[in-house]
Enzyme design. Structure first.
Site, PDB file in Angstrom:
ATOM      1  N   LYS A   1       0.710  -1.199   0.096  1.00 19.38           N
ATOM      2  CA  LYS A   1       0.192  -0.061  -0.058  1.00 19.38           C
ATOM      3  C   LYS A   1       0.878   1.261  -0.047  1.00 19.38           C
ATOM      4  O   LYS A   1       0.630   2.304  -0.585  1.00 19.38           O
ATOM      5  CB  LYS A   1      -1.043   0.021   1.189  1.00 19.38           C
ATOM      6  CG  LYS A   1      -1.973  -1.410   0.885  1.00 19.38           C
ATOM      7  CD  LYS A   1      -3.112  -1.044   2.078  1.00 19.38           C
ATOM      8  CE  LYS A   1      -4.030  -2.110   1.751  1.00 19.38           C
ATOM      9  NZ  LYS A   1      -5.165  -1.945   2.643  1.00 19.38           N
ATOM     10  N   LYS A   6      -4.868 -10.591  -6.713  1.00 20.07           N
ATOM     11  CA  LYS A   6      -6.261 -10.797  -6.144  1.00 20.07           C
ATOM     12  C   LYS A   6      -7.254  -9.407  -6.368  1.00 20.07           C
ATOM     13  O   LYS A   6      -6.653  -8.468  -6.706  1.00 20.07           O
ATOM     14  CB  LYS A   6      -6.177 -10.640  -4.584  1.00 20.07           C
ATOM     15  CG  LYS A   6      -5.753  -9.259  -3.927  1.00 20.07           C
ATOM     16  CD  LYS A   6      -6.056  -9.129  -2.232  1.00 20.07           C
ATOM     17  CE  LYS A   6      -5.570  -7.713  -1.997  1.00 20.07           C
ATOM     18  NZ  LYS A   6      -6.094  -7.326  -0.602  1.00 20.07           N
ATOM     19  N   LYS A  34      -9.761  -3.331  -4.299  1.00 20.37           N
ATOM     20  CA  LYS A  34     -10.159  -2.078  -4.740  1.00 20.37           C
ATOM     21  C   LYS A  34      -9.014  -1.196  -5.264  1.00 20.37           C
ATOM     22  O   LYS A  34      -9.577  -0.384  -5.784  1.00 20.37           O
ATOM     23  CB  LYS A  34     -11.181  -1.451  -3.672  1.00 20.37           C
ATOM     24  CG  LYS A  34     -10.434  -1.082  -2.478  1.00 20.37           C
ATOM     25  CD  LYS A  34     -11.271  -0.549  -1.686  1.00 20.37           C
ATOM     26  CE  LYS A  34     -10.552  -0.143  -0.156  1.00 20.37           C
ATOM     27  NZ  LYS A  34     -10.206  -1.455   0.650  1.00 20.37           N
TER      28      LYS A  34
HETATM   29  N1  AQP Z   1      -9.755 -10.689  -3.380  1.00 16.82           N
HETATM   30  C1  AQP Z   1     -10.186 -11.035  -2.102  1.00 16.82           C
HETATM   31  N2  AQP Z   1     -10.371 -12.356  -2.072  1.00 16.82           N
HETATM   32  C2  AQP Z   1     -10.905 -12.920  -0.769  1.00 16.82           C
HETATM   33  N3  AQP Z   1     -10.905 -12.075   0.263  1.00 16.82           N
HETATM   34  C3  AQP Z   1     -10.856 -10.705   0.036  1.00 16.82           C
HETATM   35  N4  AQP Z   1     -10.477  -9.656   0.932  1.00 16.82           N
HETATM   36  C4  AQP Z   1     -10.488  -8.606   0.076  1.00 16.82           C
HETATM   37  N5  AQP Z   1     -10.059  -8.565  -1.044  1.00 16.82           N
HETATM   38  C5  AQP Z   1     -10.242 -10.091  -1.211  1.00 16.82           C
HETATM   39  C6  AQP Z   1     -11.165  -9.541   2.416  1.00 16.82           C
HETATM   40  O1  AQP Z   1     -11.996  -8.632   2.479  1.00 16.82           O
HETATM   41  C7  AQP Z   1     -12.291  -8.506   3.928  1.00 16.82           C
HETATM   42  C8  AQP Z   1     -12.425  -6.838   3.999  1.00 16.82           C
HETATM   43  O2  AQP Z   1     -11.257  -6.311   3.543  1.00 16.82           O
HETATM   44  P1  AQP Z   1     -10.750  -5.022   3.662  1.00 16.82           P
HETATM   45  O3  AQP Z   1     -11.905  -4.028   4.344  1.00 16.82           O
HETATM   46  O4  AQP Z   1      -9.348  -5.178   4.268  1.00 16.82           O
HETATM   47  O5  AQP Z   1     -10.725  -4.442   2.282  1.00 16.82           O
HETATM   48  P2  AQP Z   1      -9.475  -4.457   1.768  1.00 16.82           P
HETATM   49  O6  AQP Z   1      -8.465  -5.362   1.938  1.00 16.82           O
HETATM   50  O7  AQP Z   1      -9.063  -2.886   1.732  1.00 16.82           O
HETATM   51  O8  AQP Z   1     -10.043  -4.614   0.265  1.00 16.82           O
HETATM   52  P3  AQP Z   1      -9.125  -4.691  -0.764  1.00 16.82           P
HETATM   53  O9  AQP Z   1      -9.738  -4.498  -2.177  1.00 16.82           O
HETATM   54  O10 AQP Z   1      -8.158  -5.750  -0.737  1.00 16.82           O
HETATM   55  O11 AQP Z   1      -8.581  -3.259  -0.781  1.00 16.82           O
HETATM   56  P4  AQP Z   1      -6.947  -2.997  -0.885  1.00 16.82           P
HETATM   57  O12 AQP Z   1      -6.795  -3.170  -2.386  1.00 16.82           O
HETATM   58  O13 AQP Z   1      -6.819  -1.524  -0.418  1.00 16.82           O
HETATM   59  O14 AQP Z   1      -6.013  -3.961  -0.347  1.00 16.82           O
HETATM   60  C9  AQP Z   1     -10.668  -8.932   4.242  1.00 16.82           C
HETATM   61  O15 AQP Z   1     -11.043  -9.847   5.132  1.00 16.82           O
HETATM   62  C10 AQP Z   1     -10.028  -9.359   3.258  1.00 16.82           C
HETATM   63  O16 AQP Z   1      -9.071 -10.119   3.621  1.00 16.82           O
END
Ligand code: AQP
Length: 332
Positions: free
Chosen positions: A112, A195, A198
């Site tokens: 990040k 993966k 977002k």
């Molecule tokens: N691709 C994925 N497959 C399975 N699980 C996933 N999670 C996120 N992406 C995947 C799970 O969703 C939960 C909430 O995640 P968060 O609130 O931490 O959101 P995040 O990680 O910010 O979502 P993103 O899209 O993965 O964001 P970025 O791109 O910022 O890292 C968690 O339990 C996560 O594991």
């Protein structure tokens, strides 16, 4: 009953299919077997630049989507993280127990901060895994339903719980990650080696649950697969097709082997068309339910207020025990 705790960020507005299949589905299931706490982690959302009005709206939107997914406020505790100040308070204690090098090894931070630029990444982003440790330990959680990307943070939580217990006396439950093998990592539709995320996915690679269903169907239809024609689950050689099969199987409850049989001799087009219909059938009522919850903000806020009260009762007890062990003088 064992305890479960998990948190989800309100940052993006709409949750995506990875969030739902990787985490939220498990939140719903664990309501039946666990004393479950689920929180919209707005403190985590400010580790990257945010717009205040959007954050406020997205926090309600996140809660509405969790309810629309099947969380039942009578069977679990749903709350907003900032409504329970003990998260930040225990977070500080955990910060003081974590080595700088240890925190530096968190791969999520590395990814990040690389994206934001090292100079623009905040100290909050650096320490967010440690706040997450506090989120989990406050509720003495036995199980933490998350996606695979969070495994390292749960490992850190276990280390810090052990460290605190060893140094000051046993008060924390050492939690286990609850990661479903099949759906722990849902992949980007355009690049099935990364993966679905977002921040890293392109708009065509990510299915946002609140998007127009037709747009999501189109994304499934243009998902990247491979140059063969055979519909077979093989994550290494056929990551795109395997990802589609995982999504299909989980949304319909059909075993992957059964899908392989059903699509024998048929092309990728047939699989994609059917899956896009399955997805539309799932997201259409999900969007409606989300809108219903959003349409009644007083009810939504009532659920969250009740959740915060229930969460605080547990969190305050853990924090008081922690403060005592650390050696803070009790307030007269
Ligand atoms: N691709 C994925 N497959 C399975 N699980 C996933 N999670 C996120 N992406 C995947 C799970 O969703 C939960 C909430 O995640 P968060 O609130 O931490 O959101 P995040 O990680 O910010 O979502 P993103 O899209 O993965 O964001 P970025 O791109 O910022 O890292 C968690 O339990 C996560 O594991």
């Amino acid at each position: 009953r064992p305890r479960a705790l998990s948190g989800i960020q309100p940052t993006a507005g709409s949750f995506h299919l990875g969030n739902y299949l990787g985490a939220i589905r498990q939140y719903v299931a664990l309501q039946e077997t666990h004393d479950a706490f689920y929180t919209v982690v707005d403190l985590h959302a400010i580790t990257v630049p945010q717009d205040p009005a959007e954050l406020r709206a997205n926090s309600r939107l996140a809660a509405a989507q969790l309810l629309a997914s099947g969380l039942d406020p009578d069977r679990c505790t749903l709350f907003i993280q900032s409504h329970v100040p003990e998260h930040a308070q225990l977070g500080w204690v955990m910060n003081c127990l974590t080595g700088f090098g240890e925190a530096s090894r968190m791969t999520q931070f590395k990814d990040k901060s690389a994206k934001h630029g090292a100079d623009r990444a905040t100290v909050g982003l650096f320490t967010y895994p440690i706040l997450q440790v506090a989120d989990i330990l406050l509720y003495q959680a036995n199980h933490v339903p998350v996606g695979e990307d969070q495994r390292q943070h749960i490992e850190l939580t276990r280390d810090l719980a052990d460290r605190f217990n060893g140094r000051f006396g046993e008060i924390f439950t050492v939690p286990e990650p609850y990661i479903v093998k099949e759906t722990g990592k849902i992949y980007d539709l355009q690049d099935p080696t990364i993966k679905m995320s977002k921040s890293a996915s392109t708009p065509k690679g990510i299915v946002s649950l609140l998007d127009e269903p037709k747009a999501s169907a189109k994304k499934i239809k243009s998902a990247v697969t491979d140059l063969e024609t055979e519909i077979r689950f093989d994550e290494e050689k056929k990551p795109g097709v395997s990802n589609l099969l995982t999504i299909y199987s989980t949304l319909t409850g059909t075993a992957i082997a059964e899908l392989e049989r059903r699509y024998e001799g048929k092309g990728y087009g047939a699989l994609k068309t059917d899956l896009s219909e399955v997805l539309v059938e799932w997201v259409t009522p999900f969007r409606e339910r989300t809108q219903e919850y959003l349409g009644d903000p007083a009810m939504l806020d009532g659920i969250l207020a009740k959740g915060a009260d229930k969460a605080r009762a547990v969190a305050a007890e853990t924090l008081a025990a922690t403060y005592d062990k650390v050696g803070f003088l009790p307030a007269a």
